[in-house]
Design an enzyme around this catalytic site. Structure first.
Site, PDB file in Angstrom:
ATOM      1  CG  ASP A  15      -1.770   1.222   1.338  1.00 21.94           C
ATOM      2  OD1 ASP A  15      -2.245   1.703   0.286  1.00 21.94           O
ATOM      3  OD2 ASP A  15      -1.971   1.720   2.460  1.00 21.94           O
ATOM      4  CD  GLU A  75      -4.972   0.847  -2.172  1.00 21.18           C
ATOM      5  OE1 GLU A  75      -5.805   1.770  -2.172  1.00 21.18           O
ATOM      6  OE2 GLU A  75      -4.597   0.263  -1.139  1.00 21.18           O
ATOM      7  CG  ASP A 147      -0.633   3.084   6.529  1.00 23.36           C
ATOM      8  OD1 ASP A 147      -1.155   3.600   5.523  1.00 23.36           O
ATOM      9  OD2 ASP A 147      -0.430   3.700   7.587  1.00 23.36           O
TER      10      ASP A 147
END
Length: 184
Positions: A15, A75, A147
């Protein structure tokens, strides 16, 4: 191979973020998923942009060398509020992807909508729902940090998507009410 003779696939989810980049490593054994590691790469806000990007790149290369994942999933981030923030986030994402690719990994990419749909069943789920489902799917004793949870969710989406929702054919693929729909 695990003890049952089934191949084990190690998937690293990322991420990306300029301040905090989450990472999560899972193992896929047949239809089962297992937690291996997760955490956050933090950059020094007082450092120059190139130094911060270098930190992300180097840390991901170290993670790949240490954990030897077979595949990676990142992502795709969208920020539309502030163009400057969008550019900085895109650079952080680029540093993450080049760190993975330069380590020899193929990188799959997923939108937040695809990840949330795969993990929670709702493309518009909030962060708490994602954290809770990651905890349940990986049998963790506590919710991971936001996260790390997002990175683990990215890896889970990759594992559930037959090596990638991002690899589904583009024709006939659309979103309706926050759900990824194949066909009409």
């Amino acid at each position: 191979m695990n003890g049952e003779g089934k191949p084990v696939l190690r998937i690293l989810g990322v991420d990306p973020g300029l301040r905090i980049t989450g990472f999560g490593l899972i193992a896929k054994m047949g239809n089962r998923l297992g937690y291996l590691a997760s955490g956050c790469i933090r950059t020094d806000a007082k450092a120059s942009l190139p130094a911060r990007l270098g930190t992300i790149h180097a840390a991901l290369r170290e993670l790949v060398a240490e954990h030897q994942p077979d595949q990676a999933a990142v992502e795709i981030v969208f920020v539309n509020v502030n163009p400057q923030s969008t550019l900085l986030l895109g650079q952080a994402r680029g540093a993450a992807i080049t760190g993975l690719v330069s380590s020899g990994l193929e990188v799959a990419e997923y939108t937040a909508l695809q990840i949330k749909q795969a993990v929670v069943g709702n493309g518009h789920a909030d962060k708490l729902q994602v954290q809770h489902m990651v905890r349940r799917l990986l049998s963790l004793s506590a919710d991971p940090s936001p996260d790390a949870a997002d990175a683990l969710a990215c890896a889970i989406a990759h594992a559930h998507g037959g090596q990638g929702l991002g690899r589904l054919p583009g024709t006939g693929l659309h979103v309706r009410n926050g759900r990824l729909i194949v066909g009409k």
